[in-house]
Scaffold this motif. Structure first.
Motif, PDB file in Angstrom:
ATOM      1  N   ILE A  84     -10.128  -2.875 -17.378  1.00 45.92           N
ATOM      2  CA  ILE A  84     -10.482  -1.460 -17.394  1.00 45.92           C
ATOM      3  C   ILE A  84     -11.978  -1.296 -17.124  1.00 45.92           C
ATOM      4  CG2 ILE A  84     -10.456   0.695 -18.707  1.00 45.92           C
ATOM      5  CD1 ILE A  84      -7.681  -0.398 -18.248  1.00 45.92           C
ATOM      6  N   LEU A  85     -12.326  -0.413 -16.190  1.00 47.58           N
ATOM      7  CA  LEU A  85     -13.719  -0.052 -15.932  1.00 47.58           C
ATOM      8  C   LEU A  85     -13.867   1.458 -16.115  1.00 47.58           C
ATOM      9  CD1 LEU A  85     -14.611  -2.162 -12.749  1.00 47.58           C
ATOM     10  CD2 LEU A  85     -15.172  -2.660 -15.127  1.00 47.58           C
ATOM     11  N   TYR A  86     -14.962   1.881 -16.754  1.00 46.47           N
ATOM     12  CA  TYR A  86     -15.128   3.290 -17.090  1.00 46.47           C
ATOM     13  C   TYR A  86     -16.063   4.034 -16.153  1.00 46.47           C
ATOM     14  CZ  TYR A  86     -12.474   2.435 -21.299  1.00 46.47           C
ATOM     15  OH  TYR A  86     -11.456   2.110 -22.156  1.00 46.47           O
ATOM     16  N   PHE A  91      -5.036  -6.741 -11.677  1.00 47.29           N
ATOM     17  CA  PHE A  91      -5.385  -5.350 -11.409  1.00 47.29           C
ATOM     18  C   PHE A  91      -6.644  -4.957 -12.167  1.00 47.29           C
ATOM     19  CE2 PHE A  91      -0.807  -4.797 -10.326  1.00 47.29           C
ATOM     20  CZ  PHE A  91      -0.976  -4.195  -9.085  1.00 47.29           C
ATOM     21  N   THR A  92      -7.386  -4.024 -11.592  1.00 45.92           N
ATOM     22  CA  THR A  92      -8.485  -3.355 -12.279  1.00 45.92           C
ATOM     23  C   THR A  92      -8.231  -1.856 -12.218  1.00 45.92           C
ATOM     24  OG1 THR A  92     -10.129  -5.069 -11.832  1.00 45.92           O
ATOM     25  CG2 THR A  92     -10.960  -2.860 -12.271  1.00 45.92           C
ATOM     26  N   TYR A  93      -8.261  -1.219 -13.379  1.00 43.76           N
ATOM     27  CA  TYR A  93      -8.073   0.221 -13.473  1.00 43.76           C
ATOM     28  C   TYR A  93      -9.443   0.841 -13.705  1.00 43.76           C
ATOM     29  CZ  TYR A  93      -6.412   4.718 -15.359  1.00 43.76           C
ATOM     30  OH  TYR A  93      -6.187   6.054 -15.590  1.00 43.76           O
ATOM     31  N   THR A  94      -9.863   1.706 -12.793  1.00 42.91           N
ATOM     32  CA  THR A  94     -11.150   2.349 -12.960  1.00 42.91           C
ATOM     33  C   THR A  94     -10.974   3.831 -13.211  1.00 42.91           C
ATOM     34  OG1 THR A  94     -13.232   2.946 -11.879  1.00 42.91           O
ATOM     35  CG2 THR A  94     -11.369   2.501 -10.446  1.00 42.91           C
ATOM     36  N   HIS A  95     -11.779   4.362 -14.122  1.00 39.91           N
ATOM     37  CA  HIS A  95     -11.748   5.796 -14.399  1.00 39.91           C
ATOM     38  C   HIS A  95     -12.471   6.593 -13.313  1.00 39.91           C
ATOM     39  CE1 HIS A  95      -9.813   5.989 -18.374  1.00 39.91           C
ATOM     40  NE2 HIS A  95     -10.211   4.733 -18.463  1.00 39.91           N
ATOM     41  N   ILE A 144      -0.607   1.748 -18.426  1.00 39.68           N
ATOM     42  CA  ILE A 144      -1.160   3.063 -18.095  1.00 39.68           C
ATOM     43  C   ILE A 144      -0.354   4.214 -18.708  1.00 39.68           C
ATOM     44  CG2 ILE A 144      -2.252   2.237 -15.982  1.00 39.68           C
ATOM     45  CD1 ILE A 144       0.030   3.553 -14.413  1.00 39.68           C
ATOM     46  N   GLY A 145       0.620   3.885 -19.564  1.00 45.07           N
ATOM     47  CA  GLY A 145       1.330   4.908 -20.304  1.00 45.07           C
ATOM     48  C   GLY A 145       2.427   5.621 -19.547  1.00 45.07           C
TER      49      GLY A 145
END
Length: 278
Positions: free
Chosen positions: A5-7, A39-43, A67-68
């Protein structure tokens, strides 16, 4: 499957970043590990960026637990570019064969995705971009020959390049995702000139087809206060809307570009003169 996760960061924050902080916030490494999906999830516009290199077995993903959502693509679309040798992508029982530089568009609602290489000795390298989608669009394989090429730059300024549109309204429709591949002409090293901002979209770059000893010097940041990242083969860079994005390589290279945001107008940009950069 792993999920980092990246914000994201504001331009005021980046002023105080050292090299490690800058790399941690904007550079994604280790995408193509053998027999893994990373994977990387970025906001930053909720882009999901991933890589996979099946070698000894196929690799599968699709759960949306991280990711819900019931499935990863319950409310998302995805582009998968093959940057290696021939491989297959199976989506809920439907199989697609991707050669080098082919791109597969997956529409919202796909459940189980399996990736495999035709040969473990010369594996496929699947690079993925996924963004939220508000429309149901059928899956579509876009061959390299089906992409739309655009010639850009000038050999005398070392920035001649060919941009190939794949997931784009003029080639293959999507909800919000844009995706393509750019190749530099022999002897050219500079990409994305003139530098620019696109306030209504973010972008991600994945640099590939580089020699192990070569590097890209990727410039980012506000035009009046730029920063740089040193990027190796297979690394990806996040470019938020407030940042320029341009670079030069120490040897031949190519890159996949992916974008999402308020529109799909590729030319909705604000150019910045090189003489104005600091």
């Amino acid at each position: 499957m792993t999920m980092k996760i990246l914000y994201g960061a504001a331009p005021e924050d980046v002023k105080g970043y050292d090299t490690e902080q800058l790399r941690n916030a904007f550079l994604i490494t280790g995408l193509f590990a053998a027999d893994a999906v990373n994977f990387t999830y970025t906001h930053v516009d909720r882009l999901l960026l991933g890589g996979a290199m099946p070698v000894t077995k196929s690799v599968t993903f699709g759960s949306g637990a991280e990711i819900g959502t019931p499935y990863l693509l319950s409310a998302r679309e995805m582009g998968i570019a093959n940057l290696g040798d021939t491989g297959t992508v199976s989506v809920d029982g439907q199989s697609f064969t991707l050669d080098n530089r082919d791109v597969l568009y997956l529409g919202r609602g796909a459940r189980t995705i399996a990736l495999a290489s035709l040969s473990g000795n010369s594996p496929a390298r699947f690079y993925m971009n996924s963004v939220p989608a508000g429309a149901d669009i059928p899956h579509r394989l876009i061959r390299k020959g089906d992409s739309k090429p655009v010639e850009l730059g000038d050999i005398s300024r070392s920035n001649k390049r060919r941009l190939a549109m794949y997931i784009h309204p003029e080639v293959a429709p999507s909800c919000l995702l844009l995706m393509g591949i750019t190749d530099l002409a022999e002897g050219s090293v500079w990409n994305t000139l003139p530098p620019h901002l696109h306030e209504r979209r973010m972008e991600a770059y994945c640099y590939f087809d580089m020699a192990a000893h070569d590097r890209i010097i990727h410039l980012m940041g506000r035009p009046e206060e730029t920063r740089h990242l040193v990027v190796a083969n297979g690394d990806a860079v996040l470019s938020p809307a407030w940042s320029i994005h341009m670079g030069a390589g120490t040897g031949p290279y190519a890159f996949v570009w992916g974008m999402t945001g308020e529109n799909q107008e590729y030319n909705d940009v604000a150019p910045v003169a090189v003489a104005e950069l600091k």
